[in-house]
Design an enzyme around this catalytic site. Structure first.
Site, mmCIF file in Angstrom:
data_model
loop_
_atom_site.group_PDB
_atom_site.id
_atom_site.type_symbol
_atom_site.label_atom_id
_atom_site.label_comp_id
_atom_site.label_asym_id
_atom_site.label_seq_id
_atom_site.Cartn_x
_atom_site.Cartn_y
_atom_site.Cartn_z
ATOM 1 C CG ASP A 1 26.314 62.376 55.401
ATOM 2 O OD1 ASP A 1 26.691 61.815 56.445
ATOM 3 O OD2 ASP A 1 25.132 62.721 55.179
HETATM 4 N N1 URA Z 1 23.290 66.041 58.162
HETATM 5 C C1 URA Z 1 23.383 65.178 57.132
HETATM 6 O O1 URA Z 1 22.409 64.570 56.715
HETATM 7 N N2 URA Z 1 24.585 65.011 56.545
HETATM 8 C C2 URA Z 1 25.699 65.677 56.943
HETATM 9 O O2 URA Z 1 26.771 65.486 56.364
HETATM 10 C C3 URA Z 1 25.581 66.573 58.017
HETATM 11 C C4 URA Z 1 24.372 66.733 58.615
#
Ligand code: URA
Length: 237
Positions: free
Chosen positions: A106
């Protein structure tokens, strides 16, 4: 050993754009085994011929593999009209190889991201069947209690989908609450949704490891380095 055209050899290595490469060759700036070759269509043998551009040896690599410490604030994509992407951290020479990030973190997540131009390798690394685990460290708003460990082990409901069993542990239960979770999958916002399912909100998230390969802690956010042959082999296993 692969035989390929000199212009393709140079293009595959990201030396310059297609037209710039033709120019470099025609102007006599490229040598093969110390002889100037002015024909871009001349054939070279990738492993044994010594190709130099302006006197600098260009070693042929079929694929490249990088470990990036992704910083917060960049999106995991190869291009975007508005936002900065993780590939903006790499120079043109590497981007010309059509490298891409393996999987997705993310925008507000940081940590280990593999960047490569090997599609089959990336596919295998992401396939749940291959059981390549991913270890994340999360800072949480509250301590969700011992029972969260069991819930993760059994598989939590992340909104119509039961996550595969995951291993949860706590580094610290207060000030701040820090958890580590190891998962096999990579569903959208997976870790954040898993913690939501046990009543906690992820405040910060960092990926520490993929398979047996740990994030090199000497890399500051935004820095990258090539994976060693051993690390590539560990991820291919
Ligand atoms: N899980 C998440 O919620 N975000 C990420 O960036 C990676 C795994």
């Amino acid at each position: 050993m692969a035989k390929l055209r000199l212009d393709k050899f140079l293009r595959d290595q990201g030396i310059a754009s297609r037209s710039e490469i033709k120019d470099l060759v025609r102007k006599g700036m490229v040598t093969v085994n110390d002889t100037v070759v002015k024909d871009p269509a001349a054939y070279v043998t990738s492993e044994s011929d010594i190709v130099k551009v302006n006197g600098e040896r260009i070693c042929y690599k079929e694929f490249v593999y990088y470990m990036l410490n992704k910083p917060k604030g960049l999106i995991t994509a190869t291009e975007d009209k508005a936002a900065r992407t993780v590939l903006d951290l790499f120079p043109e020479k590497i981007r010309r190889r059509d490298v891409f990030p393996v999987g997705r973190l993310d925008k507000d997540t940081e940590g280990l991201l593999i960047v490569t131009d090997n599609g089959a390798f990336a596919h295998d690394l992401l396939s749940p069947k291959k059981h390549v685990t991913k270890l994340y460290e999360a800072v949480l708003d509250i301590y969700p209690g011992e029972q969260a460990i069991k819930a993760f082990e059994e598989g939590v409901d992340i909104g119509g989908y039961i996550a595969l069993p995951a291993r949860l542990s706590f580094i610290s239960e207060s000030d701040p609450v820090i958890a580590r979770v190891e998962i096999y999958e990579g569903k959208f916002h997976q870790v954040k949704r898993m913690f939501k399912a046990v009543g906690a909100t992820v405040l910060e998230l960092k990926r520490l490891r993929m398979g047996e390969v740990w994030l090199d802690e000497s890399l500051k956010p935004g820095e990258y380095r090539e994976l060693t042959d051993e690390e590539v082999a560990m991820l291919m296993r």
